[in-house]
Design an enzyme around this catalytic site. Structure first.
Site, PDB file in Angstrom:
ATOM      1  N   THR A  85       1.661   2.312  37.426  1.00 22.77           N
ATOM      2  CA  THR A  85       3.167   1.917  36.395  1.00 22.77           C
ATOM      3  C   THR A  85       2.905   2.248  35.133  1.00 22.77           C
ATOM      4  O   THR A  85       2.013   2.157  34.407  1.00 22.77           O
ATOM      5  CB  THR A  85       3.487   0.508  36.638  1.00 22.77           C
ATOM      6  OG1 THR A  85       4.891   0.266  36.292  1.00 22.77           O
ATOM      7  CG2 THR A  85       2.730  -0.464  36.081  1.00 22.77           C
ATOM      8  N   HIS A 141       6.321  -5.270  31.510  1.00 20.98           N
ATOM      9  CA  HIS A 141       6.824  -6.395  32.119  1.00 20.98           C
ATOM     10  C   HIS A 141       5.618  -6.971  33.077  1.00 20.98           C
ATOM     11  O   HIS A 141       5.203  -7.647  33.536  1.00 20.98           O
ATOM     12  CB  HIS A 141       8.133  -6.836  32.643  1.00 20.98           C
ATOM     13  CG  HIS A 141       9.012  -6.594  31.321  1.00 20.98           C
ATOM     14  ND1 HIS A 141       9.412  -7.499  30.394  1.00 20.98           N
ATOM     15  CD2 HIS A 141       9.727  -5.132  30.785  1.00 20.98           C
ATOM     16  CE1 HIS A 141      10.152  -6.998  29.636  1.00 20.98           C
ATOM     17  NE2 HIS A 141      10.767  -5.762  29.715  1.00 20.98           N
ATOM     18  N   ASP A 180       5.930  -2.131  44.371  1.00 22.15           N
ATOM     19  CA  ASP A 180       7.357  -1.800  44.417  1.00 22.15           C
ATOM     20  C   ASP A 180       8.213  -3.151  44.857  1.00 22.15           C
ATOM     21  O   ASP A 180       7.594  -4.173  45.563  1.00 22.15           O
ATOM     22  CB  ASP A 180       7.795  -0.752  45.504  1.00 22.15           C
ATOM     23  CG  ASP A 180       9.222  -0.072  44.937  1.00 22.15           C
ATOM     24  OD1 ASP A 180       9.606  -0.068  44.262  1.00 22.15           O
ATOM     25  OD2 ASP A 180       9.888   0.399  45.873  1.00 22.15           O
ATOM     26  N   GLY A 216      14.950  -7.160  34.100  1.00 21.23           N
ATOM     27  CA  GLY A 216      15.362  -6.902  35.462  1.00 21.23           C
ATOM     28  C   GLY A 216      16.541  -8.167  35.801  1.00 21.23           C
ATOM     29  O   GLY A 216      17.411  -8.511  34.843  1.00 21.23           O
ATOM     30  N   TYR A 217      16.508  -8.549  37.093  1.00 19.11           N
ATOM     31  CA  TYR A 217      17.482  -9.572  37.472  1.00 19.11           C
ATOM     32  C   TYR A 217      17.185 -11.037  37.194  1.00 19.11           C
ATOM     33  O   TYR A 217      17.717 -12.090  37.325  1.00 19.11           O
ATOM     34  CB  TYR A 217      17.614  -9.629  38.847  1.00 19.11           C
ATOM     35  CG  TYR A 217      18.414  -8.157  39.544  1.00 19.11           C
ATOM     36  CD1 TYR A 217      19.605  -7.987  39.510  1.00 19.11           C
ATOM     37  CD2 TYR A 217      17.486  -7.202  39.723  1.00 19.11           C
ATOM     38  CE1 TYR A 217      20.175  -6.706  39.897  1.00 19.11           C
ATOM     39  CE2 TYR A 217      17.769  -6.063  40.111  1.00 19.11           C
ATOM     40  CZ  TYR A 217      19.149  -5.737  40.232  1.00 19.11           C
ATOM     41  OH  TYR A 217      19.533  -4.522  40.655  1.00 19.11           O
TER      42      TYR A 217
END
Ligand code: IMP
Length: 194
Positions: A10, A14, A71, A152-153
């Site tokens: 990756t 984060h 993922d 992200g969320y």
């Protein structure tokens, strides 16, 4: 004892910071950039498992070095698992965190069922042999963003057992609940058992 060295497939800083905070130096993880690999690995499949496996297999074939990838998807009950495996590109190829959250809040507007969960799948390859690990965090989607931490969320997700959103927590707060931490702990236990 020398820490075990693994490539983490990756460049998401984060994710790297969160996983390093769980590993506490027991494992030396090297990002793609640090390994000199300047390549985005596509995530074209319909499951987190296939995407994670493809990323780790691609890097293993390129480098011959033990490695892992992960993922993660956010799955909401009211939207039959959406955005799920499409979490990064929910609002389009721009991969904008803000646009993704706006789309999710729009689709859940007026919905009383706010149940959601994060699910992380890690694919580890050691000596060419793959093993999968899963971590789940159950919670709910709130109506408006709260907090500035994380990514992200995180601003719209409150884990079960907490009052704060992930984005209102610091790293150690998120780690009390985190899907990524749970999957990483399974990976560490597996490596320790070898
Ligand atoms: P991927 O695993 O990089 O494909 O991540 C998919 C998308 O899910 C990311 O772009 C983020 O928007 C979101 N995501 C993954 N992990 C987290 C998390 O821990 N908190 C909030 N959002 C996350």
């Amino acid at each position: 004892m020398q820490p075990v060295k693994l490539i983490f497939a990756t460049n998401n800083q984060h994710k790297v910071d969160e996983i390093r905070s769980v590993l506490k130096g027991n494992l030396d993880i090297v990002t793609l950039r640090e390994a000199g690999i300047d390549q985005e690995i596509p995530e074209p499949f319909n499951t987190l498992e296939e995407n994670a496996r493809t990323k780790s297999e691609t890097i293993y074939k390129m480098t011959g070095t033990d490695c892992f990838s992960e993922d993660t998807g956010l799955e909401t009950e009211a939207l039959n698992g959406e955005p799920g495996v499409k979490s990064a590109r929910y609002a389009g190829d721009g991969r904008s965190f803000d646009a993704n959250i706006d789309k999710l809040l729009d689709k859940l507007r007026g919905q009383t069922n706010r149940r959601a969960r994060f699910r992380t799948v890690i694919s580890l390859i050691i000596n060419g042999q793959e093993t999968l690990f899963e971590g789940i965090c159950e919670g709910r989607i709130i109506e408006e963003r709260r907090g500035n931490n994380g990514f992200g969320y995180d601003p719209v997700f409150v884990p079960d057992g907490a009052d704060e959103s992930f984005a209102e927590m610091d790293m150690s707060g998120k780690n009390k609940f985190s899907h990524r931490k749970k999957a990483t702990e399974k990976l560490v236990a597996f490596l320790n058992s070898l």
